[in-house]
Scaffold this motif. Structure first.
Motif, PDB file in Angstrom:
ATOM      1  N   GLY A 225       0.791  -1.227   0.000  1.00  0.00           N
ATOM      2  CA  GLY A 225       0.000   0.000   0.000  1.00  0.00           C
ATOM      3  C   GLY A 225       0.821   1.274   0.000  1.00  0.00           C
ATOM      4  N   ALA A 226       2.134   1.163   0.127  1.00  0.00           N
ATOM      5  CA  ALA A 226       2.983   2.355   0.159  1.00  0.00           C
ATOM      6  C   ALA A 226       3.328   2.796  -1.262  1.00  0.00           C
ATOM      7  CB  ALA A 226       4.259   2.081   0.948  1.00  0.00           C
ATOM      8  N   GLU A 227       3.724   4.037  -1.396  1.00  0.00           N
ATOM      9  CA  GLU A 227       4.208   4.565  -2.670  1.00  0.00           C
ATOM     10  C   GLU A 227       5.731   4.595  -2.670  1.00  0.00           C
ATOM     11  OE1 GLU A 227       4.737   8.933  -4.659  1.00  0.00           O
ATOM     12  OE2 GLU A 227       2.714   8.449  -3.952  1.00  0.00           O
ATOM     13  N   GLY A 228       6.312   4.077  -3.726  1.00  0.00           N
ATOM     14  CA  GLY A 228       7.750   4.197  -3.913  1.00  0.00           C
ATOM     15  C   GLY A 228       8.015   5.282  -4.941  1.00  0.00           C
ATOM     16  N   GLU A 229       8.810   6.278  -4.559  1.00  0.00           N
ATOM     17  CA  GLU A 229       9.123   7.388  -5.456  1.00  0.00           C
ATOM     18  C   GLU A 229      10.625   7.434  -5.701  1.00  0.00           C
ATOM     19  OE1 GLU A 229       8.467  12.242  -5.730  1.00  0.00           O
ATOM     20  OE2 GLU A 229       8.824  11.302  -3.779  1.00  0.00           O
ATOM     21  N   TRP A 230      11.011   7.497  -6.978  1.00  0.00           N
ATOM     22  CA  TRP A 230      12.426   7.631  -7.339  1.00  0.00           C
ATOM     23  C   TRP A 230      12.622   9.013  -7.935  1.00  0.00           C
ATOM     24  CZ3 TRP A 230      10.091   3.124  -6.647  1.00  0.00           C
ATOM     25  CH2 TRP A 230      10.828   2.087  -6.055  1.00  0.00           C
ATOM     26  N   VAL A 231      13.678   9.701  -7.481  1.00  0.00           N
ATOM     27  CA  VAL A 231      13.881  11.099  -7.838  1.00  0.00           C
ATOM     28  C   VAL A 231      15.217  11.276  -8.556  1.00  0.00           C
ATOM     29  CG1 VAL A 231      14.005  13.467  -6.966  1.00  0.00           C
ATOM     30  CG2 VAL A 231      12.576  11.771  -5.783  1.00  0.00           C
ATOM     31  N   SER A 232      15.177  11.992  -9.675  1.00  0.00           N
ATOM     32  CA  SER A 232      16.417  12.347 -10.368  1.00  0.00           C
ATOM     33  C   SER A 232      16.511  13.865 -10.465  1.00  0.00           C
ATOM     34  CB  SER A 232      16.474  11.725 -11.772  1.00  0.00           C
ATOM     35  OG  SER A 232      15.543  12.336 -12.638  1.00  0.00           O
ATOM     36  N   VAL A 233      17.741  14.354 -10.473  1.00  0.00           N
ATOM     37  CA  VAL A 233      17.997  15.784 -10.627  1.00  0.00           C
ATOM     38  C   VAL A 233      18.905  15.951 -11.839  1.00  0.00           C
ATOM     39  CG1 VAL A 233      18.988  17.857  -9.595  1.00  0.00           C
ATOM     40  CG2 VAL A 233      17.773  16.213  -8.155  1.00  0.00           C
ATOM     41  N   ASP A 234      18.389  16.619 -12.861  1.00  0.00           N
ATOM     42  CA  ASP A 234      19.139  16.821 -14.105  1.00  0.00           C
ATOM     43  C   ASP A 234      19.700  15.503 -14.646  1.00  0.00           C
ATOM     44  OD1 ASP A 234      18.659  19.569 -14.015  1.00  0.00           O
ATOM     45  OD2 ASP A 234      20.413  19.921 -12.744  1.00  0.00           O
ATOM     46  N   GLY A 235      18.887  14.459 -14.565  1.00  0.00           N
ATOM     47  CA  GLY A 235      19.270  13.159 -15.110  1.00  0.00           C
ATOM     48  C   GLY A 235      20.085  12.296 -14.194  1.00  0.00           C
ATOM     49  N   ASP A 236      20.383  12.762 -12.990  1.00  0.00           N
ATOM     50  CA  ASP A 236      21.172  11.997 -12.020  1.00  0.00           C
ATOM     51  C   ASP A 236      20.229  11.431 -10.964  1.00  0.00           C
ATOM     52  OD1 ASP A 236      23.170  10.948 -10.414  1.00  0.00           O
ATOM     53  OD2 ASP A 236      23.702  12.871  -9.513  1.00  0.00           O
ATOM     54  N   LEU A 237      20.115  10.106 -10.864  1.00  0.00           N
ATOM     55  CA  LEU A 237      19.245   9.474  -9.872  1.00  0.00           C
ATOM     56  C   LEU A 237      19.842   9.690  -8.481  1.00  0.00           C
ATOM     57  CD1 LEU A 237      16.759   7.667  -9.343  1.00  0.00           C
ATOM     58  CD2 LEU A 237      18.278   5.697  -9.604  1.00  0.00           C
ATOM     59  N   VAL A 238      19.101  10.364  -7.587  1.00  0.00           N
ATOM     60  CA  VAL A 238      19.681  10.760  -6.308  1.00  0.00           C
ATOM     61  C   VAL A 238      19.078  10.056  -5.098  1.00  0.00           C
ATOM     62  CG1 VAL A 238      20.447  12.996  -7.159  1.00  0.00           C
ATOM     63  CG2 VAL A 238      18.161  12.796  -6.148  1.00  0.00           C
ATOM     64  N   GLU A 239      17.821   9.633  -5.165  1.00  0.00           N
ATOM     65  CA  GLU A 239      17.251   8.991  -3.978  1.00  0.00           C
ATOM     66  C   GLU A 239      15.938   8.299  -4.309  1.00  0.00           C
ATOM     67  OE1 GLU A 239      14.311  11.630  -1.454  1.00  0.00           O
ATOM     68  OE2 GLU A 239      16.316  12.507  -1.345  1.00  0.00           O
ATOM     69  N   ALA A 240      15.478   7.538  -3.344  1.00  0.00           N
ATOM     70  CA  ALA A 240      14.128   6.976  -3.381  1.00  0.00           C
ATOM     71  C   ALA A 240      13.449   7.318  -2.066  1.00  0.00           C
ATOM     72  CB  ALA A 240      14.170   5.461  -3.573  1.00  0.00           C
ATOM     73  N   THR A 241      12.139   7.461  -2.115  1.00  0.00           N
ATOM     74  CA  THR A 241      11.364   7.826  -0.935  1.00  0.00           C
ATOM     75  C   THR A 241      10.158   6.904  -0.841  1.00  0.00           C
ATOM     76  OG1 THR A 241      11.984  10.138  -1.285  1.00  0.00           O
ATOM     77  CG2 THR A 241      10.227   9.720   0.284  1.00  0.00           C
TER      78      THR A 241
END
Length: 408
Positions: A225-241
């Motif tokens: 039931g949780a959401e997994g979010e992957w974040v990139s900054v200017d094409g660089d993958l930096v974290e998941a939340t």
């Protein structure tokens, strides 16, 4: 850095020493130390000032101008959330109606400061005395000390249900993911501090819980039931939340930050893209899209297919402006053979090659040496598999008109 050194840096003498050290950061450290000593700065204060000046210089990439007034530890800076990412998360929390937030293991305060700037009252908890003192100093430098307070303590023992006499609206935790002894990255969530079991239990006790994890986290570990979010900054993958409870808006999300622009792609992470032959255009999806398992969702936006069901290159007949992938035109496709490829590139007078790969064991730099390029033309080489066969695609980038509207 210890508490005494931090206090010394905040005295008038320390502020002057730090200002001088800032002007010397990035140069010869021995010459910088000699300059401070010649100005009468005690050796211990000079060393602390030079260390902070260098950390501030490095931190500018994450925090921009704010870095000039912040205090850092090396480990804290490495783990700290980039300002743009923290601001985006804070905005989302605020939009969800969060007024009070507990930040367990707040570190240097990057996320807490962003939340406080968004109007959220933040209670930070930090076990390391020096880091806690730096977080409090950083809150003051950011002008949010009235909305962000730090308590010294163990995150696993803090009572999130009784903050100023009432439960917090939400809890955030960014567990330490580096070994305290060696500084090496920790990839096993069970070895995080606090550990994975604690985070899962926290999500079970507090309806609105958010925790930051390494981008390589396995999807199967995420709570139901949780959401997994992957974040990139200017094409660089930096974290998941991981967003739990009412904060979970979609099973999977890829968030791409590019300057002031924000692009989000969502889905359930289980779709499979159709498979077909190599087509005229190849899309190389952003790493956040790939890690979020949203390649099929992206492929649907460009009427794309995969040439191999396990490789995240998307093929289409037409180019389209999209923030979610880079587009290349496939000029030629051939089964991989070093001899044939070398001969073909010689015919094309190629002297510069960008080498991309997915699904190939070849090392790009080793291949570059083996190709012995000597021409004047440039090309993009894509090492991949097509129908499970090693393949090389000869490509060129596709310029997208600036006036074109991106796919959303």
């Amino acid at each position: 850095m210890d508490l005494e050194q931090l206090a010394a840096l905040r005295t008038p003498e320390g502020v002057t020493a730090l200002a001088t050290a800032t002007g010397l950061a990035g140069g010869d450290p021995l010459a910088a130390a000699a300059t401070l000593r010649s100005a009468g700065v005690p050796a211990g204060l000079a060393a602390a000032a030079l260390t902070q000046a260098e950390l501030r210089r490095r931190a500018a990439a994450k925090f921009g101008p704010d870095a000039a007034g912040m205090f850092f530890t090396r480990a804290g800076l490495e783990q700290a959330t980039r300002a743009a990412v923290a601001a985006r998360r804070a905005a989302r929390l605020r939009a969800a109606g969060v007024d009070t937030l507990v930040d367990l293991g707040c570190g240097l305060g990057a996320d807490a400061i962003a939340a406080a700037r968004a109007g959220i009252r933040v209670y930070g908890v930090e076990a390391d005395p020096v880091t806690a003192a730096m977080a409090a100093a950083n809150a003051g430098a950011a002008g949010v000390a009235d909305r962000f307070t730090v308590a010294l303590g163990d995150a696993t023992e803090f009572d999130v249900t009784a903050v100023d006499g009432a439960p917090a609206d939400a809890v955030f935790c960014d567990p330490a993911r580096r070994s305290a002894g060696t500084g090496r990255r920790i990839f096993d969530p069970a070895a995080y501090s606090p550990p994975w079991d604690f985070l899962l239990g926290l999500a079970g006790r507090v309806p609105r819980t958010v925790f930051k994890v390494a981008p390589g986290i396995e999807h199967r570990l995420l709570p139901t039931g949780a959401e997994g979010e992957w974040v990139s900054v200017d094409g660089d993958l930096v974290e998941a939340t991981v967003w739990s409870g009412p904060l979970a808006a979609a099973p999977r999300r890829a968030t791409l930050l590019a300057g002031a622009a924000v692009h989000e792609l969502t889905g359930d992470g289980t779709r499979r893209a159709p498979v077909g032959p190599v087509r005229r255009y190849l899309y190389d999806p952003d790493p956040a899209v790939v890690r979020a398992a949203l390649v099929a969702e992206f492929a649907g936006t460009v009427d794309g297919t995969l040439a191999d069901p396990e490789i995240a290159y998307v093929y289409a007949d037409t180019p389209a402006p999209t923030p979610y992938a880079r587009c290349l035109e496939v000029v030629e496709s051939m089964p991989f053979s070093l001899k044939r490829l070398r001969a073909r590139l010689r015919e094309l007078r190629v002297g510069r090659a960008e080498i991309l790969k997915r699904g190939s064991a070849l090392e790009p730099e080793r291949l570059r040496r083996d190709l012995r390029l000597a021409g004047t033309e440039g090309i993009s080489l894509v090492l991949t598999r097509v129908a499970d066969a090693p393949t090389v695609l000869l490509c060129r980038p596709v310029p997208i008109p600036e006036h074109a509207s991106p796919i959303r």
